[in-house]
Design an enzyme around this catalytic site. Structure first.
Site, PDB file in Angstrom:
ATOM      1  N   LYS A 114       9.317 -17.101  12.062  1.00 30.67           N
ATOM      2  CA  LYS A 114       8.809 -17.531  13.368  1.00 30.67           C
ATOM      3  C   LYS A 114       9.358 -18.918  13.682  1.00 30.67           C
ATOM      4  O   LYS A 114       8.864 -19.917  13.191  1.00 30.67           O
ATOM      5  CB  LYS A 114       7.288 -17.491  13.368  1.00 30.67           C
ATOM      6  CG  LYS A 114       6.845 -16.037  13.221  1.00 30.67           C
ATOM      7  CD  LYS A 114       5.361 -15.834  13.320  1.00 30.67           C
ATOM      8  CE  LYS A 114       5.111 -14.319  13.350  1.00 30.67           C
ATOM      9  NZ  LYS A 114       3.827 -13.898  12.852  1.00 30.67           N
ATOM     10  N   THR A 127       1.447   2.809  -3.396  1.00 29.79           N
ATOM     11  CA  THR A 127       2.443   1.904  -2.825  1.00 29.79           C
ATOM     12  C   THR A 127       2.678   0.817  -3.879  1.00 29.79           C
ATOM     13  O   THR A 127       1.767   0.507  -4.653  1.00 29.79           O
ATOM     14  CB  THR A 127       1.923   1.227  -1.545  1.00 29.79           C
ATOM     15  OG1 THR A 127       0.781   0.463  -1.897  1.00 29.79           O
ATOM     16  CG2 THR A 127       1.553   2.225  -0.490  1.00 29.79           C
ATOM     17  N   GLU A 152       3.142   5.912   2.784  1.00 27.18           N
ATOM     18  CA  GLU A 152       2.019   6.292   3.648  1.00 27.18           C
ATOM     19  C   GLU A 152       2.376   7.369   4.672  1.00 27.18           C
ATOM     20  O   GLU A 152       1.502   7.910   5.335  1.00 27.18           O
ATOM     21  CB  GLU A 152       1.501   5.057   4.411  1.00 27.18           C
ATOM     22  CG  GLU A 152       0.735   4.065   3.552  1.00 27.18           C
ATOM     23  CD  GLU A 152       1.624   2.996   2.912  1.00 27.18           C
ATOM     24  OE1 GLU A 152       2.816   3.269   2.694  1.00 27.18           O
ATOM     25  OE2 GLU A 152       1.115   1.890   2.635  1.00 27.18           O
ATOM     26  N   TRP A 180      10.875 -14.864  17.275  1.00 29.63           N
ATOM     27  CA  TRP A 180      10.991 -14.206  15.978  1.00 29.63           C
ATOM     28  C   TRP A 180      12.460 -14.008  15.603  1.00 29.63           C
ATOM     29  O   TRP A 180      13.273 -13.565  16.420  1.00 29.63           O
ATOM     30  CB  TRP A 180      10.304 -12.837  15.991  1.00 29.63           C
ATOM     31  CG  TRP A 180       8.799 -12.910  16.027  1.00 29.63           C
ATOM     32  CD1 TRP A 180       8.047 -14.034  16.164  1.00 29.63           C
ATOM     33  CD2 TRP A 180       7.893 -11.815  15.927  1.00 29.63           C
ATOM     34  NE1 TRP A 180       6.714 -13.706  16.148  1.00 29.63           N
ATOM     35  CE2 TRP A 180       6.593 -12.354  16.009  1.00 29.63           C
ATOM     36  CE3 TRP A 180       8.026 -10.437  15.772  1.00 29.63           C
ATOM     37  CZ2 TRP A 180       5.438 -11.559  15.951  1.00 29.63           C
ATOM     38  CZ3 TRP A 180       6.894  -9.646  15.709  1.00 29.63           C
ATOM     39  CH2 TRP A 180       5.613 -10.213  15.795  1.00 29.63           C
TER      40      TRP A 180
HETATM   41  P1  ADP Z   1       6.976   0.245  -1.376  1.00 30.82           P
HETATM   42  O1  ADP Z   1       8.419  -0.088  -1.578  1.00 30.82           O
HETATM   43  O2  ADP Z   1       6.133  -0.917  -0.934  1.00 30.82           O
HETATM   44  O3  ADP Z   1       6.381   1.140  -2.404  1.00 30.82           O
HETATM   45  P2  ADP Z   1       7.694   2.266   0.442  1.00 30.82           P
HETATM   46  O4  ADP Z   1       8.687   2.763  -0.505  1.00 30.82           O
HETATM   47  O5  ADP Z   1       6.690   3.167   1.013  1.00 30.82           O
HETATM   48  O6  ADP Z   1       6.868   1.124  -0.132  1.00 30.82           O
HETATM   49  O7  ADP Z   1       8.480   1.463   1.528  1.00 30.82           O
HETATM   50  C1  ADP Z   1       8.222   1.541   2.890  1.00 30.82           C
HETATM   51  C2  ADP Z   1       8.908   0.443   3.623  1.00 30.82           C
HETATM   52  O8  ADP Z   1      10.299   0.431   3.330  1.00 30.82           O
HETATM   53  C3  ADP Z   1       8.853   0.593   5.113  1.00 30.82           C
HETATM   54  O9  ADP Z   1       7.629   0.173   5.642  1.00 30.82           O
HETATM   55  C4  ADP Z   1      10.015  -0.271   5.556  1.00 30.82           C
HETATM   56  O10 ADP Z   1       9.686  -1.636   5.562  1.00 30.82           O
HETATM   57  C5  ADP Z   1      11.019  -0.050   4.460  1.00 30.82           C
HETATM   58  N1  ADP Z   1      12.011   0.951   4.883  1.00 30.82           N
HETATM   59  C6  ADP Z   1      12.027   2.258   4.626  1.00 30.82           C
HETATM   60  N2  ADP Z   1      13.116   2.849   5.147  1.00 30.82           N
HETATM   61  C7  ADP Z   1      13.822   1.874   5.764  1.00 30.82           C
HETATM   62  C8  ADP Z   1      15.045   1.835   6.498  1.00 30.82           C
HETATM   63  N3  ADP Z   1      15.795   2.905   6.692  1.00 30.82           N
HETATM   64  N4  ADP Z   1      15.435   0.649   6.989  1.00 30.82           N
HETATM   65  C9  ADP Z   1      14.700  -0.468   6.805  1.00 30.82           C
HETATM   66  N5  ADP Z   1      13.555  -0.493   6.118  1.00 30.82           N
HETATM   67  C10 ADP Z   1      13.107   0.654   5.604  1.00 30.82           C
END
Ligand code: ADP
Length: 542
Positions: free
Chosen positions: A439, A185, A330, A444
């Site tokens: 908040k 991640t 994940e 929220w």
């Molecule tokens: P990172 O960018 O931290 O490497 P990921 O690519 O795994 O992690 O991103 C996952 C996160 O991206 C999700 O937990 C969510 O917050 C956001 N995300 C993914 N798809 C969407 C979506 N369609 N709309 C809004 N947020 C999204």
């Protein structure tokens, strides 16, 4: 009583074997790193994946060894995915956009033994090689003619290694629970954490992703994943494409609107997948040139929320169906997909659009719930929002080397760190990341909804919202905008635009502009850095 059916291990090598045997002539086309276009077939790809496995064996790589890749979407990267995993080693896709320290941390944490890299990344690695003690060999993903000068030691040429092998190799019958891939991640909080996919999890994820109500790829498609193979398993597209034997289109290092449009048109792309920022660039290019999208029928958008105006533009201006998906590294990554049901398909257009802006319904194999701070399930009424938790056979159980400790609660739920609603029809909507939600006086406010509303204003190119301390409300929203070229800030007009989509008490207490917003390595707004930048900011009304 046990069933009497054959027990066939669910291995990723089965996918490419199938593509070779039954879709062998189907094409893989790549815009290469060296320049120019490369074409060959799934059969060619299969033979060369086996040669990769043979070359790795020859170098002393064995089952469970972790092999890094630092590479764009190309045919060679596909060969590596199958070659490395197929032989029982683990393909660790590294994001080249990571910051230097993260890259060093990840390669050392994973204990990458060999690193395959595109020549464009040689300078990045030269700068940190002294700090990568585990890497025994660097393999440049090119031919002898394009091998660059380098200060790296133990360097090999990919084509020379691969072509020295005969391809006479059978994939081992591995345990399906063995690790096949590793993806970190990007670590917006703390150190990056490794998600270790298994053959089984990837295979099951492929089967479900292929459903018509998911990505919906078929043998007739030309599938173009713009999403990089180093980002969240490339949403599983290279596996899906092999499973149905469709034509696979890969754009190498290219992400600009002009190249994407030409590639989509030239190659007859029908299905594609990427994050919203990529589509913003493509749509801007289409609008400024009046060009079209050829045979494109469906676009999958995920990674961050697809803005309403983007969905509308694809559907109304270009006749392309938008499939809005949610997932994370994940979750392999597919968790939910926003396609219409029999009921919603009859709704008026605007109401359908409301639904398409949501992140969709969970796919089979992913269970989903929203919980309050005490772990109680909240109503599925589309209004209550809480912590989004998931579980299923392609959801992480534990991070690599147990980093972050126990991440599953007593009921098997993994907390996604997202805050969302679930409605009566099962559609989930992300309202925020739990650490970004604002908040205000015990209630929220969703930073994402405010950002989406702001980008609906014609002067706004990009928007970021953060919570700023307020003496009365604890936190109130500050809207930070990047304006389109030539535009000047008109706060009243922005507020009027926001009022159309959010409650009055959600409206930002102030609006400011910047030239650029900070982004993570995966293109998301770096809220942590924004909060740091504006930690001493005071609202004019506070
Ligand atoms: P990172 O960018 O931290 O490497 P990921 O690519 O795994 O992690 O991103 C996952 C996160 O991206 C999700 O937990 C969510 O917050 C956001 N995300 C993914 N798809 C969407 C979506 N369609 N709309 C809004 N947020 C999204």
């Amino acid at each position: 009583m046990l069933g009497l059916m054959q027990n066939w291990p669910l291995l990723v090598s089965k996918l490419i074997e199938h593509a070779d045997k039954f879709h062998g002539k189907s094409e893989i086309v790549t815009l290469t790193v060296e320049g120019g276009t490369h074409r060959y077939t799934w059969s060619d790809c299969h033979v060369r994946s086996k040669k990769v496995a043979q070359a790795l064996h020859r170098m002393g790589v064995g089952e469970g060894d972790i092999i890094g890749t630092l590479a764009w979407n190309t045919y060679r990267h596909v060969e590596l995915w199958y070659g490395i995993s197929g032989m029982g080693a683990v393909a660790h896709t590294i994001n080249p956009r990571l910051f230097k320290d993260q890259l060093i941390y990840i390669a050392n944490h994973a204990e990458d033994k060999v690193l395959f890299l595109d020549t464009s990344f040689v300078p990045i690695i030269e700068a940190v090689a002294d700090e990568l003690p585990n890497i025994e060999a660097y393999i440049f993903m090119t031919d002898e003619e394009h091998m660059p000068e380098t200060t790296l030691k133990n360097v090999y040429c990919y084509e020379t290694l691969v072509e020295a092998e005969d391809g006479n190799y059978s994939w081992p019958e591995l345990d399906e629970n063995l690790a096949s891939g590793l993806c970190y991640t990007s670590g917006t909080t703390g150190n990056p954490k490794g998600v270790l996919y298994s053959h089984r999890s990837n295979f099951l994820h492929t089967l479900v992703s292929l459903g018509a109500d998911a990505l919906g790829a078929t043998a007739k498609d030309v599938f173009f994943p713009v999403v990089p193979m180093f980002h969240a398993n490339a949403w599983g597209v290279p596996y899906c494409a092999a499973a149905v034997g469709c034509k696979l289109a890969l754009a190498g290092p290219h992400f600009d609107g002009e190249t994407l449009q030409k590639f989509i048109e030239d190659e007859g792309v029908s299905l594609t997948a990427a994050v919203p920022t990529v589509w913003l660039a493509l749509l801007a290019y289409l609008q400024s040139t009046g060009k079209g999208v050829g045979d494109l029928k469906r676009v999958v958008i995920g990674g961050s929320a697809a803005p309403r105006s983007m969905i509308q533009s694809f559907e109304d201006d270009y006749g392309v169906e938008v499939c809005h998906a949610w997932g994370m590294t994940e979750t392999s990554p597919l968790g939910s997909v926003g396609v219409m049901t029999r009921e919603t398909a009859t709704w008026p257009k605007e109401k359908q659009l409301d639904i398409k802006c949501k992140q969709g319904r969970p796919v089979l194999g992913v269970e989903m719930e929203i919980l309050d701070d005490d772990g109680n399930a909240l109503p599925h009424d589309g209004k209550a929002f809480g912590h989004l938790v998931v579980r299923g056979p392609w959801v992480v159980k534990e991070y690599m080397k147990a980093e972050g400790g126990d991440i599953i609660d007593e009921n098997g739920w993994f907390d996604t760190g997202d805050v969302s609603t679930l409605d009566e029809l099962g559609f989930m909507q992300i309202t925020d990341r739990s650490k970004d939600v604002i908040k205000s006086g015990g209630e929220w406010i969703s930073s994402i909804e405010l950002e989406n509303a702001a980008v609906g204003h014609p002067d706004v190119a990009e928007a970021g919202v953060i919570g700023i301390f307020h003496p009365k409300w604890n936190e109130r929203p500050l809207l930070i905008l990047v304006l389109n070229e030539g535009a000047t800030l008109d706060k009243d007009s922005i507020i009027k635009c926001l009022e159309k989509s959010v409650a009055k008490w959600w409206l930002p207490d102030d609006i400011i502009t910047v030239d650029e917003l900070p982004h993570t390595a995966t293109g998301k707004i770096l809220k942590m850095e924004l909060r740091e930048m504006y930690k001493d900011y005071k609202f004019p009304n506070a």
